[in-house]
Design an enzyme around this catalytic site. Structure first.
Site, PDB file in Angstrom:
ATOM      1  N   ARG A   4       0.794  -1.219   0.000  1.00 45.62           N
ATOM      2  CA  ARG A   4       0.000   0.000   0.000  1.00 45.62           C
ATOM      3  C   ARG A   4       0.833   1.279   0.000  1.00 45.62           C
ATOM      4  O   ARG A   4       0.632   2.160  -0.827  1.00 45.62           O
ATOM      5  CB  ARG A   4      -0.933   0.017   1.226  1.00 45.62           C
ATOM      6  CG  ARG A   4      -1.903   1.177   1.233  1.00 45.62           C
ATOM      7  CD  ARG A   4      -2.859   1.101   2.394  1.00 45.62           C
ATOM      8  NE  ARG A   4      -3.642  -0.113   2.397  1.00 45.62           N
ATOM      9  CZ  ARG A   4      -4.541  -0.430   3.332  1.00 45.62           C
ATOM     10  NH1 ARG A   4      -4.743   0.389   4.340  1.00 45.62           N
ATOM     11  NH2 ARG A   4      -5.226  -1.554   3.271  1.00 45.62           N
ATOM     12  N   HIS A  33      -7.625  -4.839  -7.627  1.00 45.72           N
ATOM     13  CA  HIS A  33      -7.435  -4.052  -6.397  1.00 45.72           C
ATOM     14  C   HIS A  33      -8.744  -3.988  -5.608  1.00 45.72           C
ATOM     15  O   HIS A  33      -9.553  -3.076  -5.811  1.00 45.72           O
ATOM     16  CB  HIS A  33      -6.972  -2.644  -6.785  1.00 45.72           C
ATOM     17  CG  HIS A  33      -6.335  -1.874  -5.670  1.00 45.72           C
ATOM     18  ND1 HIS A  33      -5.096  -2.192  -5.147  1.00 45.72           N
ATOM     19  CD2 HIS A  33      -6.745  -0.776  -4.975  1.00 45.72           C
ATOM     20  CE1 HIS A  33      -4.773  -1.327  -4.204  1.00 45.72           C
ATOM     21  NE2 HIS A  33      -5.766  -0.463  -4.079  1.00 45.72           N
ATOM     22  N   TYR A  59     -18.049  11.434 -15.093  1.00 50.19           N
ATOM     23  CA  TYR A  59     -17.966  12.567 -16.011  1.00 50.19           C
ATOM     24  C   TYR A  59     -16.603  12.689 -16.697  1.00 50.19           C
ATOM     25  O   TYR A  59     -16.508  13.293 -17.765  1.00 50.19           O
ATOM     26  CB  TYR A  59     -18.255  13.881 -15.266  1.00 50.19           C
ATOM     27  CG  TYR A  59     -19.625  13.944 -14.638  1.00 50.19           C
ATOM     28  CD1 TYR A  59     -20.780  13.836 -15.419  1.00 50.19           C
ATOM     29  CD2 TYR A  59     -19.773  14.113 -13.267  1.00 50.19           C
ATOM     30  CE1 TYR A  59     -22.038  13.893 -14.838  1.00 50.19           C
ATOM     31  CE2 TYR A  59     -21.028  14.178 -12.677  1.00 50.19           C
ATOM     32  CZ  TYR A  59     -22.154  14.059 -13.472  1.00 50.19           C
ATOM     33  OH  TYR A  59     -23.395  14.120 -12.910  1.00 50.19           O
TER      34      TYR A  59
END
Length: 745
Positions: free
Chosen positions: A35, A81, A125
């Protein structure tokens, strides 16, 4: 509570501390490895690596069209993931922000946020595709350049590390907080990195000092100016830990009539412009930037922050220095090159070790790609060899295919073919049996033989491999180096301007005030120099004790009976509309201690401090300034006894000291007999039996000794011969009419 029966086969009897330790260790390892820390080879964390791999599968290459970010995020969290979609999208957005990443890996279309701190639009978007740098990072991924592992659900595979034909770790930097460790690597210039890599290939034992001649320091996407000394930069790169002092870039514009304005064109890395301007405006409201008249944000696509000075006499360097000290126009970019070595071991590396790790990785990738290509060539040569045998014996091959039952075995036995060759002959198309095809096969065969010989020579020679890697690095430098718009250095280097230390007073607007402190310790600063009379109101049961005029730029000294001197800024005093605030809330003054003195600090003056038992000394006023609320111990007090009784400022012309005790004995001695100390108990100034100090004062012998009389009159005695003596004497009765309060004022 009833007993609970359990199946002993499913129960392990272990200590809770051991179990917690194991679980926490697993969590820590997961955070560190999967991570927070980047791999030294490709400079990527797992989430970034999986993002790019998913975009590659979606064929979002630089020359193709865009796809919705929601599509990419869906593939990432669904296949590789298993984390929150917002965290993955945030990581993707950052890879596309030109002000956050020095060399963007994602080409975004739509609202991806701005330097003011505004968030990107929702993933439904926005659209994205990879940049050329991202494709360079994955170059050779289909050629066995790196190892793959199963995804979390075991259905697909993902690369452990990218081939990384781009020095991404140093170029784009990385930040992350793991368990018990963190990383912070600022971005650098690719052209400079390539120059350092080429030098390191040629001189493997190059020193950090030499490498820093190529990599001068970080190169931030938002530009700015680094003012860190070269010795500090070398030391940081040598140890892998340090920081860089980064300032905004500014210039002076002449506005006519002797006036000017300062225009800030670049701000430090990761500083939000809107919060920066808000902070400066807040400091102006608090009157902590008295040199600044106004600040305007005239930014569009480029940053343009206009700073207007209060007057034409203000030096631009002094004004900017005040802003650098109080705002994020100057920051420190930390360096902590804590990375995963080989993808497994977290370690803080030096600059040279990071560069060498990248070169070693490129060497491994080159060997693996060469072996993979060699295997493909050998397979193709085997197939082409079978084709040539078929052309030489075409009629017999056709006969065997038409008449024999075990065609493959018969072909293998008749012409001594391998199974691969026999299978390829049987899979040939009829149109390939023309004469021209035979010539093309011979040409291809010869070309592959030459390529095979070159690969064998490459694998056998380390020098040839380093030459090949050097050519790759030169190609990177050509595509993304200093001569390109993207690769031109943005962060410059400079020495911090030599500006005299700006006193705190320069940061405060100078205004007159009247300081009032009551007997109970309530203090306030009334605006203006007002008369200290009966019109000043106090709380019920309280009365005046100290009052004097000052300015907001002054420091105020408070002397307590415990021998400690406290420092207060006059600009921080509460206003005079009410009764003020208890001074004990501003400093750490114990409740049982009294306030003995309160006055404006006068640099260069001498101060006289005397205890109840007549011990005392004088010291420089500059030595009593305290930097904490706890004050500064000046006079030593013996277990609460012999407390401080009087503290006075000595005027420059004063040459004698007059002291009187409660025994009504007065002594006068030359001031040069008063010892000068920085701290201590002090010698005896006047000897007492059961009495204590009444008062002490310094004065000029020529002008005589004065004291107040009843009715508001003042008496001055010029003939003081009777009371002159040596320090430590008893003295004699004061002149007739001396106040019974035993006070000189």
């Amino acid at each position: 509570m009833s007993d609970i029966s359990v199946n002993d086969d499913n129960v392990l009897d272990v200590a809770l501390s051991d179990t917690l330790g194991d679980r926490y260790l697993s969590y820590a390892l997961s955070t560190i490895m999967s991570r927070s820390l980047p791999d030294v080879r490709d400079g990527l964390k797992p989430v970034h690596r999986r993002l790019l791999f998913a975009m590659r599968h979606l064929k979002l290459n630089p020359e193709t069209g865009f796809k919705k970010c929601a599509r990419v995020v869906g593939d990432v969290i669904g296949k590789y993931h298993p984390h929150g979609d917002q965290s993955v999208y945030d990581a993707m957005v950052r890879l596309a922000q030109e002000f956050a990443v020095r060399y963007p890996l994602v080409d975004g279309q739509g609202n991806f946020g701005n330097i003011d701190g505004d968030n990107a639009a929702a993933m439904r978007y926005t659209e994205a595709r990879m940049t050329a740098i991202a494709t360079a990072l994955m170059e050779g991924l289909d050629q066995d350049a790196v190892d793959f592992r199963e995804t979390y659900d075991g259905e697909e595979e993902e690369p452990i590390v990218m081939p990384a034909n781009f020095p991404n770790l140093l170029a784009n930097g990385a930040t992350g907080i793991a368990v018990g460790m963190a990383t912070s690597i600022p971005p650098h210039n690719v052209g400079e990195i390539c120059n350092a890599l080429l030098h390191l290939i040629k001189f493997p034992n190059a020193t950090i000092e030499k490498i820093v001649t190529f990599i001068n320091g970080p190169d931030f996407p938002t530009g700015g100016t680094i003012v860190e000394p070269r010795e500090s930069i070398i030391r940081s790169y040598e140890t892998g830990r340090g920081s860089f002092r980064l300032r905004a870039k500014w210039e002076v514009e002449d506005t006519g009539r002797g006036m000017y304005q300062i225009v800030i064109t670049e701000i430090p890395y990761q500083v939000q412009k809107s919060k920066l301007i808000e902070r400066i405006a807040d400091l102006m409201y608090q009157k902590k930037l008295p040199l600044l008249a106004d600040i305007l944000d005239e930014s569009s696509e480029d940053i343009r922050i206009v700073v207007e000075p209060k007057s034409r006499t203000v030096e631009p360097e002094v004004l900017m220095e005040s802003l650098f000290r109080l705002t994020d126009l100057e920051t420190r970019a930390s360096l902590n090159m804590n990375v995963l070595e080989g993808g497994k071991l977290p370690r803080v590396m030096s600059l040279r070790e990071v560069l060498q790790a990248f070169l070693d990785h490129r060497q491994d990738v080159l060997v693996r790609r060469s072996k993979y290509r060699l295997g493909k060539i050998e397979h193709r040569l085997e197939v082409l060899g079978g084709y040539l045998i078929a052309y030489l014996n075409l009629d017999e091959v056709i006969r065997i295919i038409r008449e024999e039952d075990a065609v493959k075995k018969c072909l293998m036995d008749t012409f001594s073919l391998t199974e691969v060759q026999a299978e390829s002959i049987l899979n040939m198309r009829l149109r390939s049996l023309r004469k021209l095809e035979e010539m093309e096969i011979k040409t291809e065969y010869e070309a592959l033989e030459a390529e095979k010989a070159g690969l064998l020579e490459l694998l056998a020679s380390e020098d040839l491999r380093w030459t090949h890697i050097s050519d790759e690095i030169k190609d990177i430098r050509k595509k993304f180096g200093a001569k390109t718009e993207l690769g031109a250095r943005r962060t410059l280097f400079a020495d911090a301007p030599v500006v005299d230390m700006i006193p705190v007073e320069a940061m405060i607007e100078k205004e007159p005030i009247t300081v009032i402190c009551s007997h109970k310790g309530w203090v306030r600063g009334m605006k203006g120099h007002v008369a200290i009379d009966d019109k000043i109101k106090y709380k019920d049961g309280d009365k005046p004790k100290f009052g004097f005029t000052a300015y907001t730029t002054d420091k105020m000294i408070l002397v307590a009976s415990n021998g400690r001197f406290y420092t207060l800024g006059c600009d921080k005093l509460p206003g005079g509309r009410g009764h003020g605030e208890p001074v004990r809330l501003m400093i750490d003054l114990p409740n049982e201690e009294e306030i003995i003195g309160l006055f404006v600090h006068q640099p260069g003056k001498k101060i006289m401090v005397v205890s109840e038992r007549g011990r005392g000394f004088m010291l420089d006023a500059d030595n009593v300034i305290a930097s904490t609320k706890n004050g500064k111990q000046v006079m030593n007090v013996e277990d609460g006894k012999n407390k401080v009784a009087v503290c006075r400022i000595i005027e420059d012309e004063d040459d004698h000291v007059a002291i009187i005790g409660t025994s009504r004995k007065m002594l006068i001695f030359p001031i040069d007999q008063m010892p000068q100390m920085n701290r201590g108990r002090g010698p005896i100034l006047q000897k007492y039996n059961e009495a204590q100090l009444g008062d002490i004062i310094s004065f000029k012998a020529e002008e005589g000794l004065s004291w107040p009389m009843k009715g508001g009159k003042t008496r001055t005695e010029t003939d003081l011969t009777a009371w002159l003596g040596r320090r430590g004497s008893v003295g004699r009765m004061p002149p007739h009419g001396f106040p019974t309060t035993n006070r000189f004022s």
